[in-house]
Design a protein around this motif. Sequence first.
Motif, PDB file in Angstrom:
ATOM      1  N   GLU A  64       2.511  67.425   7.403  1.00 51.13           N
ATOM      2  CA  GLU A  64       2.820  68.748   7.937  1.00 51.13           C
ATOM      3  C   GLU A  64       1.644  69.309   8.737  1.00 51.13           C
ATOM      4  O   GLU A  64       0.482  69.042   8.404  1.00 51.13           O
ATOM      5  CB  GLU A  64       3.154  69.702   6.789  1.00 51.13           C
ATOM      6  N   LEU A  66       3.196  75.278   9.143  1.00 47.58           N
ATOM      7  CA  LEU A  66       3.825  75.459   7.832  1.00 47.58           C
ATOM      8  C   LEU A  66       3.670  76.909   7.367  1.00 47.58           C
ATOM      9  O   LEU A  66       4.632  77.539   6.911  1.00 47.58           O
ATOM     10  CB  LEU A  66       3.193  74.508   6.808  1.00 47.58           C
ATOM     11  N   CYS A  72       7.998  75.255   0.094  1.00 48.21           N
ATOM     12  CA  CYS A  72       7.616  73.875   0.403  1.00 48.21           C
ATOM     13  C   CYS A  72       8.526  72.886  -0.313  1.00 48.21           C
ATOM     14  O   CYS A  72       8.904  71.849   0.255  1.00 48.21           O
ATOM     15  CB  CYS A  72       6.160  73.627   0.016  1.00 48.21           C
TER      16      CYS A  72
END
Length: 342
Positions: A115, A120, A187
């Motif tokens: 990521e 993110l 997440c």
Amino acid sequence: MVCDHASRPKPWLTPRQQVEHLKSKGVRFGLMSEDEAERYLAQNNNYFRLRSYRTNFVKVPAGKRAGEYENLDFKMLVDLSIIDMLLRNELLPMTLDIEHFFKVRLLSRIEEQREDGYKLVADYLATRDEVQPSGKVGNRVKEEISRGTGSPYMSSLIKRYQDGALPVWVFLEVISFGTFIHFYRFCAKRFNDKDMIDEYYLLQNARHMRNACAHNNCLLNNTMSGGSKFEVSRLVSNALGEVPGIGRGMRRAKMRNDLFQGIATVFYLHKEFASPGIHGHRAASLHEFTGRMNKHADYYGGNDQVNTGFRFIDRMVEAWFPLTLDGGSAITSAEQLIDRED
């Protein structure tokens, strides 16, 4: 005019009056004299806080002493309050350990997923935008981070990223435990990771325990089995099923109580995710705690509620926090275990 007695404020009682009130409820002063109790109430503890532990004792159902406590000495309330304080002192640092190691765990997971650490965080923050009654868009997480600029511990870190674009390794350092747990769930869903979802619910339970300890709430005044606010975790329940001395009946009863479910969850998370050295350090401290917890076990003869609660804690500590080094040799100090990190 009829006055509602229940709505009247309770009067302020002097330590002497507090002792007399307890006597009227059947509390004895055999293990600690009335004079000693009066001094204790004046100097050491809040009366209404101390008396809350009386919920662990049954009352005489009928007869001359109906409504009085069946077997309760003032010293037992003092003993439980001390044990409660020491228990909070064990659980709070354990929850801090759990937060630390889950942040490390999440960073590793993010790296595995390849990521972008900036994207993110940006994607997560976008999900927290809310339309306020005024019509303006607000974001509680951004506001939380902004408040950190007034902290001597976070301000310099936050001010490096004035544009608001935080990398995830910085983001995790400037948010609260509650926000971290919410981000963990974000997440987990992004990575489609069922194990992380299960861990999210365990972390929520640990957060409630952490808040209770941090706010110095009483814990051991709520040991009655009943309906828990939280669904019992299969992970914790299955692990408890392997603990010697915790049978199915005890496991079910204690996991229906928010306090014992919370303790079991914190112990389980620490056992599973803390490093060996930190886990060993907590083991040494926990065994010292259980030694003090059981010091006056004779006070509670016949009190199944207190006895089974202590046994539940004791057996988890024995099984999940053994005082041994690798290879099975006994430790002689907590420092030996910490040295394993080096």
